[in-house]
Design a protein around this motif. Sequence first.
Motif, PDB file in Angstrom:
ATOM      1  N   LYS A  54       0.823  -1.219   0.000  1.00 44.22           N
ATOM      2  CA  LYS A  54       0.000   0.000   0.000  1.00 44.22           C
ATOM      3  C   LYS A  54       0.855   1.266   0.000  1.00 44.22           C
ATOM      4  O   LYS A  54       0.327   2.369   0.107  1.00 44.22           O
ATOM      5  N   LYS A  56       2.802   2.169   2.412  1.00 44.11           N
ATOM      6  CA  LYS A  56       2.824   2.771   3.750  1.00 44.11           C
ATOM      7  C   LYS A  56       4.115   2.456   4.506  1.00 44.11           C
ATOM      8  O   LYS A  56       4.286   2.914   5.640  1.00 44.11           O
ATOM      9  N   PHE A 141      -7.981  -3.413  21.166  1.00 41.18           N
ATOM     10  CA  PHE A 141      -9.154  -3.915  20.435  1.00 41.18           C
ATOM     11  C   PHE A 141      -8.733  -4.522  19.098  1.00 41.18           C
ATOM     12  O   PHE A 141      -7.715  -4.125  18.528  1.00 41.18           O
ATOM     13  N   ASN A 190     -16.478  -3.694  26.384  1.00 41.18           N
ATOM     14  CA  ASN A 190     -16.988  -5.071  26.404  1.00 41.18           C
ATOM     15  C   ASN A 190     -18.255  -5.215  27.241  1.00 41.18           C
ATOM     16  O   ASN A 190     -19.077  -6.081  26.988  1.00 41.18           O
ATOM     17  N   LEU A 193     -20.645  -3.907  24.433  1.00 42.34           N
ATOM     18  CA  LEU A 193     -20.586  -4.586  23.131  1.00 42.34           C
ATOM     19  C   LEU A 193     -20.892  -6.083  23.215  1.00 42.34           C
ATOM     20  O   LEU A 193     -21.635  -6.619  22.386  1.00 42.34           O
ATOM     21  N   PRO A 225     -19.878  -1.359  11.323  1.00 41.72           N
ATOM     22  CA  PRO A 225     -19.034  -1.715  10.170  1.00 41.72           C
ATOM     23  C   PRO A 225     -19.150  -3.181   9.784  1.00 41.72           C
ATOM     24  O   PRO A 225     -18.923  -3.553   8.641  1.00 41.72           O
ATOM     25  N   MET A 226     -19.488  -4.015  10.742  1.00 41.15           N
ATOM     26  CA  MET A 226     -19.797  -5.417  10.439  1.00 41.15           C
ATOM     27  C   MET A 226     -20.865  -5.866  11.424  1.00 41.15           C
ATOM     28  O   MET A 226     -21.011  -5.280  12.501  1.00 41.15           O
ATOM     29  N   LEU A 234     -14.975 -12.760  14.470  1.00 43.66           N
ATOM     30  CA  LEU A 234     -13.668 -12.086  14.420  1.00 43.66           C
ATOM     31  C   LEU A 234     -12.990 -12.117  15.791  1.00 43.66           C
ATOM     32  O   LEU A 234     -11.800 -12.431  15.918  1.00 43.66           O
ATOM     33  N   ILE A 235     -13.754 -11.803  16.825  1.00 41.86           N
ATOM     34  CA  ILE A 235     -13.189 -11.790  18.185  1.00 41.86           C
ATOM     35  C   ILE A 235     -12.811 -13.213  18.601  1.00 41.86           C
ATOM     36  O   ILE A 235     -11.803 -13.437  19.275  1.00 41.86           O
TER      37      ILE A 235
END
Length: 282
Positions: A54, A56, A141, A190, A193, A225-226, A234-235
Amino acid sequence: MKKILVVGTGQMGGGIIQVLLQGGYRVNAYDAVAAALAALKPKIGKAFDKLKEKGKADDAQINGWLDSLTTCDSLEAAAADIDLVIEAATENVDLKISLFKKLDELCAKNTILASNTSSISITKIAAATKRPEKVTGMHFFNPVPVMKLLEIIPGLHTAEETCGACQALGEKLGKTVVRINIDAPGFVVNRILVPMINEAVLVLQEGITGADAIDKAMAAGANHPMGPLALSDLIGNDTVLAIMQVLYDEFQDPKYRPALLLKRMVAAGKLGRKSGEGFFPY
Ligand code: 3HC
């Protein structure tokens, strides 16, 4: 702080190591599982390659970062000459208590011991050491390189100086630091969430609609976002369950009971992205 030991090189530990290296810190990495430790450098190398693609980062920067990373399969050797330890092992209270007891014996008396626990009491972890004033929560996170937040959590005996030093480190890493006043289960994010994710599992369990529809609804209707089920994958569904279990045990409030379906998914090994299947296939 110059030299940092990260204990646990999984999803969270690996991300923490990556941001520390990019922040110019020298990092020692330790994991009790030899395969996880062996996988670390290739995993971080891949992440750096993506940054290069990218535009970066360039080769010189990447080589410098990788040169600052040492892996060590002995905790005793890894803990020598360290300013800060960030523990990012599995979310299990007995494991964390035994690790902090060992770290307290091995590290110099000025070393700060921080835990990346998602929900376990910092006071409880600190009580395993003879330096509770130097023990704090540093909660990152997932994915760590992307997510801006760092929660800093004091235990009952943590010195302000300890939290201040960890806050300064977080700010140097470009994180948005939020200081928590009281060591309460789940801290802030948490606590809010993870019960929301658990509620999404209950909606699925009750057959109100399917997994795709739940996630589509929350993405389109709440601008997440998801969706919550993809986020659980994911977690790691095992981590989500462990956090719900801590909230439930600590508050003794039925509103935090883990969804039966979540328990069954974990029992079946459907842990999410890391196992190749969760609420969705990967
Ligand atoms: N590691 C590093 N970078 C990553 C990444 C990862 N695992 N996943 C995505 N990225 C980067 C991509 O490379 C991309 O970077 P770029 O802008 O420089 O190109 C950027 O993030 C966006 O990625 P994508 O375009 O692939 O995908 P999305 O725009 O859908 O973003 C997401 C992916 C960042 C995961 C986003 O969906 C998101 O923010 N989801 C919510 C995550 C969240 O809520 N995390 C908190 C979980 S709770 C927690 O961690 C606490 C713990 O105690 C349980």
